[in-house]
Design a protein around this motif. Structure first.
Motif, mmCIF file in Angstrom:
data_model
loop_
_atom_site.group_PDB
_atom_site.id
_atom_site.type_symbol
_atom_site.label_atom_id
_atom_site.label_comp_id
_atom_site.label_asym_id
_atom_site.label_seq_id
_atom_site.Cartn_x
_atom_site.Cartn_y
_atom_site.Cartn_z
ATOM 1 N N ASN A 114 0.826 -1.216 0.000
ATOM 2 C CA ASN A 114 0.000 0.000 0.000
ATOM 3 C C ASN A 114 0.858 1.264 0.000
ATOM 4 O OD1 ASN A 114 -2.600 -1.025 -0.153
ATOM 5 N ND2 ASN A 114 -2.666 -1.453 2.038
ATOM 6 N N LYS A 142 1.861 1.820 -3.523
ATOM 7 C CA LYS A 142 0.697 2.237 -4.325
ATOM 8 C C LYS A 142 0.405 3.722 -4.094
ATOM 9 C CE LYS A 142 -3.887 1.577 -3.569
ATOM 10 N NZ LYS A 142 -5.030 0.831 -3.086
ATOM 11 N N TRP A 143 0.388 4.176 -2.820
ATOM 12 C CA TRP A 143 0.140 5.585 -2.512
ATOM 13 C C TRP A 143 1.273 6.463 -3.069
ATOM 14 C CZ3 TRP A 143 -4.001 8.105 -0.557
ATOM 15 C CH2 TRP A 143 -5.019 7.344 0.010
ATOM 16 N N GLN A 191 0.683 6.968 -6.715
ATOM 17 C CA GLN A 191 -0.434 7.880 -6.997
ATOM 18 C C GLN A 191 -0.054 9.340 -6.748
ATOM 19 O OE1 GLN A 191 -3.832 6.491 -4.788
ATOM 20 N NE2 GLN A 191 -4.158 4.724 -6.127
ATOM 21 N N ARG A 230 -1.735 13.015 -7.676
ATOM 22 C CA ARG A 230 -2.806 13.030 -6.683
ATOM 23 C C ARG A 230 -2.396 13.932 -5.521
ATOM 24 N NH1 ARG A 230 -6.216 8.088 -4.126
ATOM 25 N NH2 ARG A 230 -7.262 9.332 -2.535
ATOM 26 N N ASP A 285 -10.574 9.205 0.593
ATOM 27 C CA ASP A 285 -11.038 8.198 -0.362
ATOM 28 C C ASP A 285 -11.805 8.865 -1.493
ATOM 29 O OD1 ASP A 285 -10.015 5.978 0.825
ATOM 30 O OD2 ASP A 285 -11.826 5.512 1.969
ATOM 31 N N GLU A 286 -11.603 8.375 -2.703
ATOM 32 C CA GLU A 286 -12.330 8.890 -3.860
ATOM 33 C C GLU A 286 -13.616 8.103 -4.034
ATOM 34 O OE1 GLU A 286 -9.565 8.486 -7.053
ATOM 35 O OE2 GLU A 286 -8.424 10.254 -6.468
ATOM 36 N N GLU A 287 -14.555 8.675 -4.776
ATOM 37 C CA GLU A 287 -15.810 7.982 -5.087
ATOM 38 C C GLU A 287 -15.509 6.714 -5.870
ATOM 39 O OE1 GLU A 287 -19.168 8.544 -4.518
ATOM 40 O OE2 GLU A 287 -18.449 9.973 -3.032
ATOM 41 N N ARG A 288 -16.212 5.646 -5.542
ATOM 42 C CA ARG A 288 -16.025 4.377 -6.243
ATOM 43 C C ARG A 288 -17.352 3.934 -6.825
ATOM 44 N NH1 ARG A 288 -12.511 1.995 -1.425
ATOM 45 N NH2 ARG A 288 -14.372 2.568 -0.287
ATOM 46 N N SER A 289 -17.249 3.211 -7.906
ATOM 47 C CA SER A 289 -18.465 2.661 -8.479
ATOM 48 C C SER A 289 -18.818 1.400 -7.703
ATOM 49 C CB SER A 289 -18.257 2.323 -9.960
ATOM 50 O OG SER A 289 -17.276 1.321 -10.058
ATOM 51 N N GLY A 290 -20.041 0.984 -7.810
ATOM 52 C CA GLY A 290 -20.467 -0.219 -7.099
ATOM 53 C C GLY A 290 -21.713 0.058 -6.296
#
Length: 174
Positions: free
Chosen positions: A15, A18-19, A22, A27, A32-37
């Protein structure tokens, strides 16, 4: 170094990389960004209360029974039971026969009566055998399991009490 500085609260190495990637790509926000689902709607306060009321009314309900009653998915009910209500399935603890004083006294009286009735017959007996025949088989551990919170004691269940109706079958050969 991160483990030393932050202890168990540290992000995993994966992680962190990964950060880092980004932020290197532009970034700027750590939120947290909006996620689909699909949003989770089954684990809301209303459903948690409904499941809690049902389980407290009958602790032997299975997840499948709760699905039929509420219409909530298997995973959501499992999440509510484990994470929100902190309940787990416990099998009854088997204990030796639980006879009260009257049952013990009755056994002694029946035995004494049998001895007095068959004193003359006993001299001729070569061999004998006895067994109890029960009206029905006892529940298995799975069938008698209940939902219990962490601090609650396990339910107790007599090991030998298979049926209230039983007959002793005795066979003698002379």
């Amino acid at each position: 170094m991160l483990k030393k500085a932050f202890g168990d609260e540290t992000l995993s190495g994966r992680n962190v990389y990964k950060w880092h990637k980004q932020f290197k790509e532009g970034r700027e926000s750590v939120e947290d960004e909006e996620r689909s689902g699909r949003p989770s709607t089954s684990t809301n306060v209303k459903h948690v209360k409904q499941i809690k009321d049902l389980v407290l009314k009958n602790r032997r309900l299975t997840i499948r029974d709760l699905i039929d009653i509420t219409g909530i998915s298997f995973g959501s009910i499992q999440t509510i039971l484990k994470e929100h209500l902190n309940l787990r399935r416990c099998a009854a603890r088997l204990v030796p026969k639980t006879l009260n004083l009257f049952e013990k006294e009755r056994r002694v009286n029946v035995y004494q009566e049998m001895i007095s009735d068959y004193e003359t017959v006993m001299e001729r007996i070569i061999t004998g055998d006895e067994t109890w025949i029960y009206a029905y088989d006892p529940e298995i551990a799975n069938q008698s399991s209940e939902y219990r919170a962490k601090g609650e004691p396990k339910p107790k269940k007599s090991r030998q009490s298979r049926s209230k109706i039983k007959v002793m079958l005795t066979v003698f050969f002379d």
